[in-house]
Design a protein around this motif. Structure first.
Motif, PDB file in Angstrom:
ATOM      1  N   GLY A  58      37.622  35.550  42.203  1.00  0.00           N
ATOM      2  CA  GLY A  58      38.766  35.914  41.380  1.00  0.00           C
ATOM      3  C   GLY A  58      40.119  35.666  42.017  1.00  0.00           C
ATOM      4  O   GLY A  58      41.151  35.881  41.386  1.00  0.00           O
ATOM      5  N   ARG A  59      40.141  35.207  43.267  1.00  0.00           N
ATOM      6  CA  ARG A  59      41.399  34.971  43.971  1.00  0.00           C
ATOM      7  C   ARG A  59      41.750  33.490  43.933  1.00  0.00           C
ATOM      8  O   ARG A  59      40.929  32.638  44.282  1.00  0.00           O
ATOM      9  N   LEU A  60      42.994  33.220  43.525  1.00  0.00           N
ATOM     10  CA  LEU A  60      43.450  31.837  43.407  1.00  0.00           C
ATOM     11  C   LEU A  60      43.870  31.304  44.772  1.00  0.00           C
ATOM     12  O   LEU A  60      44.675  31.921  45.470  1.00  0.00           O
ATOM     13  N   ARG A  61      43.325  30.156  45.125  1.00  0.00           N
ATOM     14  CA  ARG A  61      43.671  29.498  46.372  1.00  0.00           C
ATOM     15  C   ARG A  61      44.258  28.122  46.068  1.00  0.00           C
ATOM     16  O   ARG A  61      43.803  27.441  45.146  1.00  0.00           O
ATOM     17  N   ILE A  62      45.251  27.723  46.852  1.00  0.00           N
ATOM     18  CA  ILE A  62      45.961  26.476  46.645  1.00  0.00           C
ATOM     19  C   ILE A  62      45.670  25.552  47.827  1.00  0.00           C
ATOM     20  O   ILE A  62      45.620  25.989  48.979  1.00  0.00           O
ATOM     21  N   TYR A  63      45.517  24.249  47.529  1.00  0.00           N
ATOM     22  CA  TYR A  63      45.202  23.259  48.555  1.00  0.00           C
ATOM     23  C   TYR A  63      46.227  22.137  48.515  1.00  0.00           C
ATOM     24  O   TYR A  63      46.521  21.590  47.454  1.00  0.00           O
ATOM     25  N   VAL A  64      46.771  21.792  49.682  1.00  0.00           N
ATOM     26  CA  VAL A  64      47.767  20.724  49.756  1.00  0.00           C
ATOM     27  C   VAL A  64      47.725  20.104  51.142  1.00  0.00           C
ATOM     28  O   VAL A  64      47.435  20.780  52.140  1.00  0.00           O
ATOM     29  N   GLY A  65      48.002  18.803  51.211  1.00  0.00           N
ATOM     30  CA  GLY A  65      48.052  18.108  52.484  1.00  0.00           C
ATOM     31  C   GLY A  65      49.473  17.912  52.957  1.00  0.00           C
ATOM     32  O   GLY A  65      50.424  17.903  52.167  1.00  0.00           O
ATOM     33  N   SER A  66      49.631  17.746  54.263  1.00  0.00           N
ATOM     34  CA  SER A  66      50.941  17.541  54.870  1.00  0.00           C
ATOM     35  C   SER A  66      50.890  16.342  55.804  1.00  0.00           C
ATOM     36  O   SER A  66      49.832  15.961  56.310  1.00  0.00           O
ATOM     37  N   LEU A 101      45.252  19.560  56.140  1.00  0.00           N
ATOM     38  CA  LEU A 101      45.076  20.068  54.780  1.00  0.00           C
ATOM     39  C   LEU A 101      45.124  21.586  54.867  1.00  0.00           C
ATOM     40  O   LEU A 101      44.466  22.182  55.727  1.00  0.00           O
ATOM     41  N   TYR A 102      45.888  22.197  53.972  1.00  0.00           N
ATOM     42  CA  TYR A 102      46.105  23.641  53.989  1.00  0.00           C
ATOM     43  C   TYR A 102      45.368  24.330  52.845  1.00  0.00           C
ATOM     44  O   TYR A 102      45.318  23.813  51.724  1.00  0.00           O
ATOM     45  N   GLU A 149      50.042  33.267  52.206  1.00  0.00           N
ATOM     46  CA  GLU A 149      49.366  33.297  53.493  1.00  0.00           C
ATOM     47  C   GLU A 149      48.514  32.045  53.667  1.00  0.00           C
ATOM     48  O   GLU A 149      47.759  31.659  52.774  1.00  0.00           O
ATOM     49  N   VAL A 150      48.633  31.408  54.837  1.00  0.00           N
ATOM     50  CA  VAL A 150      47.777  30.273  55.157  1.00  0.00           C
ATOM     51  C   VAL A 150      46.419  30.806  55.589  1.00  0.00           C
ATOM     52  O   VAL A 150      46.295  31.473  56.616  1.00  0.00           O
ATOM     53  N   LEU A 151      45.400  30.521  54.794  1.00  0.00           N
ATOM     54  CA  LEU A 151      44.062  31.045  55.051  1.00  0.00           C
ATOM     55  C   LEU A 151      43.258  30.141  55.995  1.00  0.00           C
ATOM     56  O   LEU A 151      42.400  30.622  56.732  1.00  0.00           O
ATOM     57  N   ALA A 152      43.522  28.837  55.914  1.00  0.00           N
ATOM     58  CA  ALA A 152      42.799  27.890  56.769  1.00  0.00           C
ATOM     59  C   ALA A 152      43.571  26.583  56.809  1.00  0.00           C
ATOM     60  O   ALA A 152      44.348  26.271  55.908  1.00  0.00           O
ATOM     61  N   ARG A 153      43.335  25.824  57.901  1.00  0.00           N
ATOM     62  CA  ARG A 153      43.872  24.479  58.025  1.00  0.00           C
ATOM     63  C   ARG A 153      42.762  23.572  58.532  1.00  0.00           C
ATOM     64  O   ARG A 153      41.968  23.960  59.376  1.00  0.00           O
TER      65      ARG A 153
END
Length: 389
Positions: free
Chosen positions: A163-171, A176-177, A185-189
């Motif tokens: 139920g929690r929305l997570r966003i993914y984007v590269g830099s 990749l975040y 909050e950054v959950l993982a990289r």
């Protein structure tokens, strides 16, 4: 989307493989399929298939245009009665879908080449100022921002877990975040060996797939970014993966388009008949079992999704970095020759075109009864079928 994976020498890919059987795509689920008339993210949905949720057939008529004051390289997002688009000067603009009138604008401190992601009342996008932003979709106010170690030119994607929305984007900081949508909050990289330009596709059960400027394709698990597979020794990729069932498709700067198995990481086929790179992201046509992808050879290629054999090629007057979008019997795509084209999906014949007055690297956005697209000339154009205009 513009921008390049710069500073890399092209890598030589493996020898050409025989085409291997491509499994039938699994049925789309409500979480991954377009359930409304919106086009609220890059390529229209998490799997990045480039299929419009509503049919728009040519000829089209101009409904309105808006002067954004700077070049537009990324696509628009359509959510409800609003259009969201960004410019090379870093401005994020919200427009009324019905008349093109400005609703709000927000300024970042660097160029924005991404298609905004609009979901759950938030607008998510990165900037050349090294930051990734969440804005309030209704007001344009900043909700939060995070800083990476380099520019962000690609678009974001999403996944829900418990139920929690997570966003993914590269830099361009090589990572990749994974970001918590609610807090920033950054959950993982996940670290690669070079820039991450493309947008990760999100497939069945939260599997992510993206290509890097380090010449590898990565397949990860959402919810921690644990690696599942890596396909190395390709060449650098500015395009984004298109997923159909357990098969991924992507074009590379090594002058090839390839299909790969999402589970095993096996390359299923390669199309290597172009002498120019591919920066356009593919669209998947389930009805005709084809993919469509633009090339810097000025062609829109229609390839058999199972074998990679070319079915037709349409030639424009400029390179095609724009990512094609399928709507009914037609494929819409822009070109550096300044035109928006509607191509017959069955034959590759031109059905209609319109001069936008500047290079077109943006993908068309189709939703809410409109087609919306921007150009390097700095204008946003909205079209409707001529009969309804």
């Amino acid at each position: 989307m513009g921008g390049l994976c710069l500073g890399l020498a092209a890598c030589t890919g493996p020898a050409e493989n025989e085409a291997k059987p491509v499994p039938e795509p699994a049925a789309e689920t409500p979480e991954s399929a377009a359930q409304t008339a919106d086009w609220a993210q890059f390529r229209g949905g998490p799997r990045q298939q480039g299929v419009a949720p509503v049919r728009i057939e040519p000829p089209l008529a101009a409904a309105w245009e808006h002067d954004a004051g700077a070049a537009i390289k990324g696509g628009a997002a359509i959510a409800g009665d609003r259009v969201y688009v960004a410019t090379e000067l870093g401005e994020v603009i919200c427009l009324d879908l019905g008349n093109g009138e400005p609703v709000w604008n927000f300024a970042t401190d660097g160029p924005v080449e991404a298609t905004p992601l609009v979901i759950d009342g938030g607008v998510y996008l990165g900037s050349g100022d090294f930051h990734f932003y969440k804005l309030d979709a209704a007001t344009g106010e900043e909700v939060w921002k995070i800083k990476t170690e380099n520019k962000i030119l690609g678009s974001a994607n999403w996944w829900r877990q418990d139920g929690r929305l997570r966003i993914y984007v590269g830099s361009y900081d090589h990572h990749l975040y994974e970001i918590a949508a609610s807090s920033g909050e950054v959950l993982a990289r996940f670290k690669t060996e070079n820039y991450v330009h493309g947008t990760p596709a999100v497939g069945p059960e939260g599997t992510l797939a993206f290509g890097g400027c380090d010449g590898s394709l990565y397949i990860l698990e959402a919810g921690g970014l644990a690696p599942r597979q890596e396909i190395p020794d390709l060449t650098y990729m500015g395009a984004s993966v298109c997923l159909a069932g357990e098969t991924g498709f992507i074009g590379t700067y090594g002058k090839e388009v390839l299909a790969f198995d999402l589970r095993s990481g096996e390359v299923l086929w390669r199309f290597e008949k172009s002498n120019f790179p591919f920066f356009s992201s593919a669209a998947h046509d389930a009805e005709r079992n084809r993919i469509y992808v633009g090339g810097r050879d000025k062609k829109l290629h229609a390839l058999d999704a199972a074998t990679g054999e070319e079915r037709w090629a349409f030639t424009a007057r400029g390179r095609i970095d724009s990512s094609p979008v399928i709507s009914g019997a037609h494929v819409f795509v822009g070109s550096d020759d300044g035109r928006l084209y509607a191509i017959e999906a069955a034959t590759g014949e031109e059905a209609w075109s319109y001069d936008l007055g500047g290079r077109v690297s943006a993908e068309p956005a189709i939703g809410g009864g409109y087609l919306v697209i921007g150009s390097a000339g700095g204008k946003v154009f909205a079209f409707q079928p001529a009969a309804s205009n």
